[in-house]
Design an enzyme around this catalytic site. Structure first.
Site, PDB file in Angstrom:
ATOM      1  N   CYS A  20       0.846  -1.205   0.000  1.00 42.99           N
ATOM      2  CA  CYS A  20       0.000   0.000   0.000  1.00 42.99           C
ATOM      3  C   CYS A  20       0.875   1.247   0.000  1.00 42.99           C
ATOM      4  O   CYS A  20       1.732   1.405   0.862  1.00 42.99           O
ATOM      5  CB  CYS A  20      -0.899  -0.018   1.236  1.00 42.99           C
ATOM      6  SG  CYS A  20      -1.722   1.564   1.498  1.00 42.99           S
TER       7      CYS A  20
ATOM      8  N   CYS B  14       0.563   3.291   3.419  1.00 46.72           N
ATOM      9  CA  CYS B  14       1.004   2.772   4.715  1.00 46.72           C
ATOM     10  C   CYS B  14       2.360   3.382   5.108  1.00 46.72           C
ATOM     11  O   CYS B  14       3.168   3.741   4.246  1.00 46.72           O
ATOM     12  CB  CYS B  14       1.100   1.244   4.678  1.00 46.72           C
ATOM     13  SG  CYS B  14      -0.490   0.409   4.986  1.00 46.72           S
TER      14      CYS B  14
ATOM     15  N   HIS C  61      -4.056   0.267   8.152  1.00 44.99           N
ATOM     16  CA  HIS C  61      -4.585  -0.023   6.818  1.00 44.99           C
ATOM     17  C   HIS C  61      -5.989  -0.626   6.872  1.00 44.99           C
ATOM     18  O   HIS C  61      -6.769  -0.527   5.918  1.00 44.99           O
ATOM     19  CB  HIS C  61      -3.624  -0.984   6.109  1.00 44.99           C
ATOM     20  CG  HIS C  61      -3.962  -1.270   4.682  1.00 44.99           C
ATOM     21  ND1 HIS C  61      -3.728  -0.369   3.676  1.00 44.99           N
ATOM     22  CD2 HIS C  61      -4.521  -2.355   4.089  1.00 44.99           C
ATOM     23  CE1 HIS C  61      -4.123  -0.890   2.516  1.00 44.99           C
ATOM     24  NE2 HIS C  61      -4.612  -2.090   2.739  1.00 44.99           N
TER      25      HIS C  61
ATOM     26  N   ASN D 168     -13.406  10.132  -0.799  1.00 43.54           N
ATOM     27  CA  ASN D 168     -14.142   9.120  -1.561  1.00 43.54           C
ATOM     28  C   ASN D 168     -13.968   7.814  -0.822  1.00 43.54           C
ATOM     29  O   ASN D 168     -12.856   7.311  -0.722  1.00 43.54           O
ATOM     30  CB  ASN D 168     -13.575   8.981  -2.976  1.00 43.54           C
ATOM     31  CG  ASN D 168     -13.794  10.227  -3.801  1.00 43.54           C
ATOM     32  OD1 ASN D 168     -14.829  10.859  -3.706  1.00 43.54           O
ATOM     33  ND2 ASN D 168     -12.808  10.591  -4.608  1.00 43.54           N
TER      34      ASN D 168
ATOM     35  N   SER E 139      -9.457   4.098  -5.049  1.00 43.46           N
ATOM     36  CA  SER E 139      -8.637   3.010  -5.575  1.00 43.46           C
ATOM     37  C   SER E 139      -7.739   2.391  -4.511  1.00 43.46           C
ATOM     38  O   SER E 139      -6.953   1.511  -4.800  1.00 43.46           O
ATOM     39  CB  SER E 139      -7.812   3.504  -6.766  1.00 43.46           C
ATOM     40  OG  SER E 139      -7.059   4.630  -6.400  1.00 43.46           O
TER      41      SER E 139
ATOM     42  N   HIS F   8      -6.985   1.987   2.114  1.00 41.30           N
ATOM     43  CA  HIS F   8      -6.364   2.637   3.268  1.00 41.30           C
ATOM     44  C   HIS F   8      -7.166   3.909   3.594  1.00 41.30           C
ATOM     45  O   HIS F   8      -7.431   4.703   2.696  1.00 41.30           O
ATOM     46  CB  HIS F   8      -4.906   2.987   2.941  1.00 41.30           C
ATOM     47  CG  HIS F   8      -4.127   3.395   4.161  1.00 41.30           C
ATOM     48  ND1 HIS F   8      -3.118   2.639   4.694  1.00 41.30           N
ATOM     49  CD2 HIS F   8      -4.258   4.466   4.980  1.00 41.30           C
ATOM     50  CE1 HIS F   8      -2.648   3.234   5.784  1.00 41.30           C
ATOM     51  NE2 HIS F   8      -3.330   4.351   5.968  1.00 41.30           N
TER      52      HIS F   8
ATOM     53  N   HIS G  34      -8.269   7.306   3.879  1.00 45.50           N
ATOM     54  CA  HIS G  34      -7.665   8.574   3.471  1.00 45.50           C
ATOM     55  C   HIS G  34      -8.675   9.472   2.794  1.00 45.50           C
ATOM     56  O   HIS G  34      -9.716   9.018   2.328  1.00 45.50           O
ATOM     57  CB  HIS G  34      -6.480   8.323   2.520  1.00 45.50           C
ATOM     58  CG  HIS G  34      -6.899   7.906   1.131  1.00 45.50           C
ATOM     59  ND1 HIS G  34      -7.386   6.654   0.842  1.00 45.50           N
ATOM     60  CD2 HIS G  34      -6.901   8.591  -0.047  1.00 45.50           C
ATOM     61  CE1 HIS G  34      -7.664   6.573  -0.454  1.00 45.50           C
ATOM     62  NE2 HIS G  34      -7.388   7.731  -1.013  1.00 45.50           N
TER      63      HIS G  34
ATOM     64  N   GLN H 182      -8.813  13.603   0.618  1.00 49.41           N
ATOM     65  CA  GLN H 182      -8.017  14.447  -0.260  1.00 49.41           C
ATOM     66  C   GLN H 182      -8.332  15.915   0.002  1.00 49.41           C
ATOM     67  O   GLN H 182      -9.371  16.238   0.592  1.00 49.41           O
ATOM     68  CB  GLN H 182      -8.355  14.155  -1.723  1.00 49.41           C
ATOM     69  CG  GLN H 182      -8.099  12.723  -2.164  1.00 49.41           C
ATOM     70  CD  GLN H 182      -8.197  12.588  -3.685  1.00 49.41           C
ATOM     71  OE1 GLN H 182      -7.649  13.398  -4.436  1.00 49.41           O
ATOM     72  NE2 GLN H 182      -8.887  11.563  -4.149  1.00 49.41           N
TER      73      GLN H 182
HETATM   74  O1  G1P Z   1      -7.515  10.999  -6.962  1.00 43.00           O
HETATM   75  P1  G1P Z   1      -8.066   9.615  -7.022  1.00 43.00           P
HETATM   76  O2  G1P Z   1      -8.503   9.082  -5.674  1.00 43.00           O
HETATM   77  O3  G1P Z   1      -7.157   8.640  -7.727  1.00 43.00           O
HETATM   78  O4  G1P Z   1      -9.379   9.734  -7.933  1.00 43.00           O
HETATM   79  C1  G1P Z   1     -10.697   9.739  -7.499  1.00 43.00           C
HETATM   80  O5  G1P Z   1     -11.069  10.994  -6.937  1.00 43.00           O
HETATM   81  C2  G1P Z   1     -11.000  12.128  -7.815  1.00 43.00           C
HETATM   82  C3  G1P Z   1     -11.537  13.339  -7.094  1.00 43.00           C
HETATM   83  O6  G1P Z   1     -12.896  13.225  -6.742  1.00 43.00           O
HETATM   84  C4  G1P Z   1     -11.774  11.883  -9.125  1.00 43.00           C
HETATM   85  O7  G1P Z   1     -11.469  12.916 -10.027  1.00 43.00           O
HETATM   86  C5  G1P Z   1     -11.404  10.535  -9.766  1.00 43.00           C
HETATM   87  O8  G1P Z   1     -12.245  10.302 -10.866  1.00 43.00           O
HETATM   88  C6  G1P Z   1     -11.551   9.420  -8.715  1.00 43.00           C
HETATM   89  O9  G1P Z   1     -11.198   8.185  -9.258  1.00 43.00           O
END
Ligand code: G1P
Ligand code: G1P
Lengths: 350, 350
Positions: free
Chosen positions: B51, B54, B115, B155, B163, B166, B168, B170
């Site tokens: 990961c 991690c 994780h 997300n 994806s 873990h 997290h 943004q």
């Molecule tokens: O940045 P990541 O986690 O790879 O990407 C994810 O979040 C982003 C922000 O909402 C989006 O634009 C991507 O389509 C999504 O896959």
């Protein structure tokens, strides 16, 4: 270092909706470890006894589909909008709690009795019959006094929430003009009043001259990736003549529309050699009984696939909470669609 | 027949965005034959050597994560926004072609070195450290001259495009105020100028009195399904005091925020006994150096699941082309969330 739109993050303006979108051209390079979609390319029979859209079969409500030969429409057995409701309204606490009853109705449009086909695999003649049915429905639904908007659309593919692969679309018709066409109405009106021409006539004129975002063109229609596209391979089919609604198209234009619709979707399927999922729909004049010379009808295609047949663009966190965002430019996407063959990959001679 | 909101299709108004949404209360009854999501409830290790989030592991760019003990943030290796770009602008053909460079930066926020955890499974003390890191980032990013908006979001779950499991979130910080917060800014300003109080203070006062849409409440925060919710189990966490940004919360309020955040997400997980996917994020004042007494910060949760752990709501055809639409009422959804246990299903004593 000079700014350029192929490499540097930027925003583009959508003059139809009045909204900006975020473009991040460099971002398609990031690796993908996230969700991948299933591809369902099973051989389907021409007629499926278990399909509630196939001719002669019985639907959930007990009704039997006629033995239709080209298209067929009926009222959705699980409609989101209903005709027979009382009216009511709430407006309380300084307008913080507002609600209003909404009348309407939902129809299902079968494109063909053939369970195994999709628009790009159908003959142009069959697609033309779909266009004719849309015209009939737009007229008949729009004639009802209380119906002010008729939304024609299709969800194609299970990734787009489509629960039956039989080729079909939907129509939701209702009292109010929904948000998306309402935004486009405002901006088209303003443009028309200022310039005396529709916004899209002026727009497609430039697009046809430049060619970089055009993916298909015939005498009466152009298909292009709009400068302000949000979805990776988003496109619009636009009539060259400023026509406010589908019923204003001439017979010849309707034929050309069917051809453009087929050609665009064939190219879509060829990109990843898979039945290309999308939601598509027609934005056109409201059915409020007025003339709408400012409206220039167009059909929008919002396909989710980004990198492959199984990796789609997620419109999530940032996109939901902040702003529409895309990972490739409109120009890159347009080149990719345009270069595809006009023969469907399944129908190529071996 | 009298109109009632539990049975009849209607529209509700969102006073924060100024937009209407379509509610179809009766529609959740339709059968579902469409796409079902995978549930990935594999046992994850506390530390995964593969990961890139991690502690101690090497990321794609070659950087090594520190041996962090609670939270950790770093610049996204595949950022959608970049700091180091030249500026540029286009405005051609009557404003039909408009684009502008957009500077910004993207960070990744690890919520915990563990994780195998998610927010609802973390201790309140650990969540409080996430709140502290958000405050630090909001301040530091917002202090840069050119940054006018800091979007904190998460997300959660692969169905939301995440994806890496873990825990997290943004942060995307940028020059322009993105569309969603920009709409909310306009309406909050108008309300504040007219009434001298924030829109959300007046709103939550009524919600707390009525209780029907409240799902959790403590001394300083309330979590509720907004009257105008779009996503099936959409909620907002709102501070009771009119606070324009996260950094204005007192220490005690930050603790209460962490508790509310945990309690809401525990209830979410308990609905279908599955790690409940969502996109969540904070809407708050822009970082333009001005005071924003009209802004009342709040955290929005947009979860896609509708009927079960595997059947989500598709925002497709009609929703994309016409109008936001939901299949159950806000009141039904609120009751469902509220009635859940405050103990996480995985942590129940056997
Ligand atoms: O940045 P990541 O986690 O790879 O990407 C994810 O979040 C982003 C922000 O909402 C989006 O634009 C991507 O389509 C999504 O896959
Ligand atoms: O009516 P259908 O095909 O069952 O449903 C599909 O299309 C509708 C209109 O876009 C959406 O509201 C649903 O979420 C989707 O699953």
């Amino acid at each position: 270092m000079k700014f350029n739109f192929e490499d540097h993050p930027h925003r583009r303006y959508n003059p139809l909706t009045g909204e900006w979108i975020q473009v991040s051209p460099h971002r398609a390079k990031r690796p993908w470890q996230g969700q991948v979609e299933k591809i369902e390319e099973e051989q389907r029979p021409e007629h499926d006894p278990d399909c509630y859209l196939c001719a002669g079969n019985t639907r959930v409500g007990g009704e039997v589909n006629p033995d239709y030969k080209d298209t067929f429409s009926f009222q959705n057995d699980f409609a989101a909008l209903l005709e027979d409701i009382p009216s009511g309204e709430v407006n309380e606490h300084n307008g913080l709690f507002r609600a209003k009853s909404e009348r309407g109705l939902c129809k299902v449009i079968c494109f063909s009795p053939r369970h195994d086909l999709t628009i790009p695999e159908m003959e142009v003649g069959g697609i033309r019959k779909v266009v004719d049915l849309w015209c009939k429905e737009y007229t008949e639904l729009g004639e009802r006094d209380y119906i002010n908007h008729v939304q024609i659309f299709e969800n194609k593919g299970s990734v787009m929430g489509c629960s039956n692969p039989h080729p079909h679309g939907q129509i939701w018709a209702q009292e109010s003009v929904p948000l998306e066409p309402a935004k486009k109405a405002v901006n088209q009106k303003e443009y028309f009043e200022k310039h005396g021409r529709t916004l899209l006539s002026d727009y497609i004129k430039v697009e046809i001259e430049q060619g970089t975002r055009v993916v298909y063109e015939n005498e009466h229609f152009v298909a292009l990736v709009p400068y302000w596209a949000v979805w990776p391979f988003e496109t619009m089919i636009v009539p060259k003549r400023a026509v406010s609604k589908i019923t204003d198209l001439t017979e010849e234009e309707k034929d050309a529309y069917a051809v453009a619709y087929k050609q665009l979707t064939v190219k879509y399927d060829n990109i990843f050699e898979v039945s290309f999922p999308y939601s598509a729909g027609i934005h056109q004049a409201p059915t409020d009984g007025e003339d709408h010379p400012e409206w220039h009808m167009h059909m929008c295609f919002y396909p989710p696939l980004l990198r492959s047949a199984t990796v789609k663009k997620f419109m999530v966190g940032y996109e939901m909470l902040a702003n529409a965002q895309r990972d490739i430019t409109a120009e890159t996407a347009a080149a990719r669609i345009r270069e595809q063959s006009s023969v469907h990959y399944k129908q190529r001679e071996l």
